[in-house]
Design a protein around this motif. Structure first.
Motif, short mmCIF file in Angstrom:
data_model
loop_
_atom_site.label_atom_id
_atom_site.label_comp_id
_atom_site.label_asym_id
_atom_site.label_seq_id
_atom_site.Cartn_x
_atom_site.Cartn_y
_atom_site.Cartn_z
N GLU A 120 -39.20 -29.82 22.57
CA GLU A 120 -40.40 -30.19 23.30
C GLU A 120 -40.19 -30.03 24.81
O GLU A 120 -39.07 -29.86 25.28
CB GLU A 120 -40.78 -31.65 22.99
CG GLU A 120 -41.08 -31.93 21.53
CD GLU A 120 -42.33 -31.22 21.02
OE1 GLU A 120 -43.13 -30.73 21.86
OE2 GLU A 120 -42.52 -31.16 19.80
N SER A 121 -41.28 -30.09 25.56
CA SER A 121 -41.20 -29.98 27.02
C SER A 121 -42.33 -30.78 27.64
O SER A 121 -43.20 -31.32 26.94
CB SER A 121 -41.30 -28.51 27.45
OG SER A 121 -42.52 -27.94 27.00
N GLY A 122 -42.32 -30.87 28.98
CA GLY A 122 -43.40 -31.53 29.70
C GLY A 122 -43.48 -33.02 29.42
O GLY A 122 -42.48 -33.69 29.18
N LEU A 123 -44.72 -33.53 29.44
CA LEU A 123 -44.96 -34.96 29.28
C LEU A 123 -44.48 -35.47 27.92
O LEU A 123 -43.89 -36.55 27.84
CB LEU A 123 -46.46 -35.27 29.46
CG LEU A 123 -46.86 -36.75 29.30
CD1 LEU A 123 -46.14 -37.61 30.34
CD2 LEU A 123 -48.38 -36.90 29.42
N LYS A 124 -44.72 -34.69 26.87
CA LYS A 124 -44.30 -35.13 25.53
C LYS A 124 -42.79 -35.31 25.48
O LYS A 124 -42.30 -36.28 24.91
CB LYS A 124 -44.76 -34.13 24.47
CG LYS A 124 -44.48 -34.61 23.05
CD LYS A 124 -45.07 -33.67 22.00
CE LYS A 124 -44.82 -34.22 20.60
NZ LYS A 124 -45.36 -33.31 19.55
N ARG A 125 -42.05 -34.40 26.11
CA ARG A 125 -40.59 -34.52 26.13
C ARG A 125 -40.17 -35.80 26.86
O ARG A 125 -39.25 -36.51 26.42
CB ARG A 125 -39.98 -33.29 26.79
CG ARG A 125 -38.47 -33.35 27.04
CD ARG A 125 -37.67 -33.43 25.73
NE ARG A 125 -36.24 -33.58 25.98
CZ ARG A 125 -35.37 -32.57 25.99
NH1 ARG A 125 -35.79 -31.33 25.78
NH2 ARG A 125 -34.10 -32.77 26.19
N LYS A 126 -40.83 -36.10 27.97
CA LYS A 126 -40.49 -37.30 28.73
C LYS A 126 -40.73 -38.57 27.91
O LYS A 126 -39.93 -39.51 27.93
CB LYS A 126 -41.28 -37.35 30.03
CG LYS A 126 -40.86 -36.29 31.05
CD LYS A 126 -41.71 -36.35 32.31
CE LYS A 126 -41.27 -35.29 33.31
NZ LYS A 126 -42.11 -35.28 34.53
N ILE A 127 -41.85 -38.57 27.18
CA ILE A 127 -42.17 -39.73 26.33
C ILE A 127 -41.13 -39.89 25.23
O ILE A 127 -40.62 -40.99 24.97
CB ILE A 127 -43.58 -39.59 25.72
CG1 ILE A 127 -44.65 -39.69 26.82
CG2 ILE A 127 -43.82 -40.66 24.66
CD1 ILE A 127 -46.04 -39.34 26.36
N LEU A 128 -40.78 -38.77 24.59
CA LEU A 128 -39.81 -38.82 23.49
C LEU A 128 -38.42 -39.21 23.99
O LEU A 128 -37.69 -39.93 23.31
CB LEU A 128 -39.77 -37.47 22.77
CG LEU A 128 -41.03 -37.09 22.00
CD1 LEU A 128 -40.91 -35.69 21.42
CD2 LEU A 128 -41.34 -38.10 20.90
N ASN A 129 -38.05 -38.73 25.19
CA ASN A 129 -36.77 -39.14 25.78
C ASN A 129 -36.73 -40.66 25.97
O ASN A 129 -35.73 -41.32 25.67
CB ASN A 129 -36.57 -38.47 27.14
CG ASN A 129 -36.14 -37.02 27.03
OD1 ASN A 129 -35.82 -36.53 25.94
ND2 ASN A 129 -36.12 -36.32 28.15
N LEU A 130 -37.83 -41.19 26.48
CA LEU A 130 -37.92 -42.63 26.74
C LEU A 130 -37.81 -43.42 25.44
O LEU A 130 -37.09 -44.43 25.37
CB LEU A 130 -39.24 -42.95 27.45
CG LEU A 130 -39.51 -44.43 27.78
CD1 LEU A 130 -38.47 -44.94 28.78
CD2 LEU A 130 -40.92 -44.58 28.36
#
Length: 379
Positions: A120-130
């Motif tokens: 994933e990348s972008g906002l979705k990646r940031k959410i999933l990382n969190l």
């Protein structure tokens, strides 16, 4: 008796990822299986003789539903007061670990069997990382099911290395090498299956087992297979398409439909007969935890072509029990498939070593025994 809670997002994960491990653990602990889809969950729990509790969860980002699931699970854990909560799969991980921490469960374990966020990348990646970081923060121990995956988690700084532990040699469940054995498939059944699929005796059969999606490398696999262009070489595709979640390219779907040497057979409850009529596994996945199908194929004496990713490159040693290629590289995949077809000496050597590697390292009894000992040490 000590209470052990096992949680997955959907019941098929309880059935296919853990299966008989649930029954085995129930000899030592009072096991409750938790998942979505109440009717199917009850079937799985009854199958393995364990208790169940239904919590509706989804595989997508659904905050309202997730909060409802968290609330329901929290009150269940407060009431039951289990000693161990052990979660698998991403959504069950965040819901299960957060609820268990809030409920004061002393031992909170989360098994990581892959990181979908890597693609994933972008906002979705940031959410999933969190979400991943929060899951690990709530767990008392995080159990990557491969050493490569452990290193990825360390590199991403998702958790303190001291919190991470790989059970045995890797894998969440190991493999029943008595069940996955060529000896369990009758020759007459093999011949009937070959006949029904119009596979000739002298055909060389490559097989892929898994979801027919982009992340499994199916676009590259079909592109590579198209180049071979020989009627005595077949490609068996065992698994379902997921057109909504991770669709294939239109040209890939067109090739699967029009190439008579590509044989899609859909989802199969028992993949052993299909492995038994095949010569080699092709598994060019982009990301994995510790892929069961590579162990299953090896136990059935099939050498494998796998992508150079964690899990795959731990089960397969290059030119010892298979070939390792770069991920997302259809040309390397094509060359590896040609090597299996044209280098008979190499192919036979790899085939002879395929099963022994699995039985020595990943037999189910080895993994179950190591997990039981891990539980006992924590208690």
């Amino acid at each position: 008796m000590t209470k052990l809670i096992r949680i997955t997002t959907v019941p098929i994960s309880l059935d296919k990822l853990l299966g008989e491990q649930l029954r085995h653990m129930n000899q030592f602990y009072e096991v409750t299986a938790i998942s979505a889809d109440e009717n199917r969950l009850r079937e799985v729990a009854d199958k393995y003789g364990v208790d169940s509790f239904h919590v509706e969860m989804t595989r997508e980002i659904t905050p309202i539903k997730d909060l409802k699931a968290l609330w329901k699970l929290f009150w269940f854990l407060k009431r039951e007061q289990p000693e161990i909560v052990h979660s698998h799969t991403p959504k069950a991980g965040i819901v299960g670990m957060l609820a268990a921490k809030l409920a004061g469960v002393p031992i909170r374990l989360h098994t990581v069997a892959g990181l979908p966020l890597l693609e994933e990348s972008g906002l979705k990646r940031k959410i999933l990382n969190l979400v991943e970081r929060l899951t690990y923060a709530c767990a008392t121990k995080v159990l990557p099911n491969s050493y490569g995956l452990k290193q990825i988690i360390i590199d991403l700084k998702f958790a303190n290395p001291n919190k991470l532990e790989v059970i045995a040699n890797g894998s969440s469940n190991g493999i029943n090498t008595k069940h996955f054995s060529l000896e369990r498939i009758l020759e007459q059944d093999r011949q009937l299956l070959k006949k029904s699929l119009e596979i000739k005796e002298d055909d060389f059969v490559f097989i892929f087992v898994g979801r027919l999606v982009k992340d499994k490398g199916i676009n590259e696999l079909i592109e590579a297979f198209q180049k071979i262009n020989r009627n005595d070489v077949k490609l068996l595709l065992v698994g379902n398409f997921e057109h909504d979640l991770d669709p294939l390219l239109p040209q890939t779907l067109e090739s699967i439909e029009n190439n008579l040497n590509i044989i899609p057979v859909g989802w199969q409850n028992d993949v052993r007969p299909y492995l038994a009529i095949s010569d080699a596994l092709v598994f060019p996945s982009y990301r994995e935890g510790f892929p069961n199908v590579v162990m299953q194929a090896g136990a059935m004496s099939l050498p494998s072509i796998v992508s150079n990713i964690n899990g795959c490159n731990e089960i397969i040693q290059h030119k010892k029990n298979g070939l390792i290629i770069a991920s997302k590289d259809s040309q390397q995949l094509y060359q590896a498939m040609l090597e299996f077809l044209n280098n008979e000496k190499l192919f036979i050597n790899l085939k002879e070593k395929a099963r022994s590697n699995i039985t020595h390292l990943y037999d189910q009894e080895i993994v179950w025994g190591a997990l039981l000992k891990f539980y006992e040490n924590l208690l």
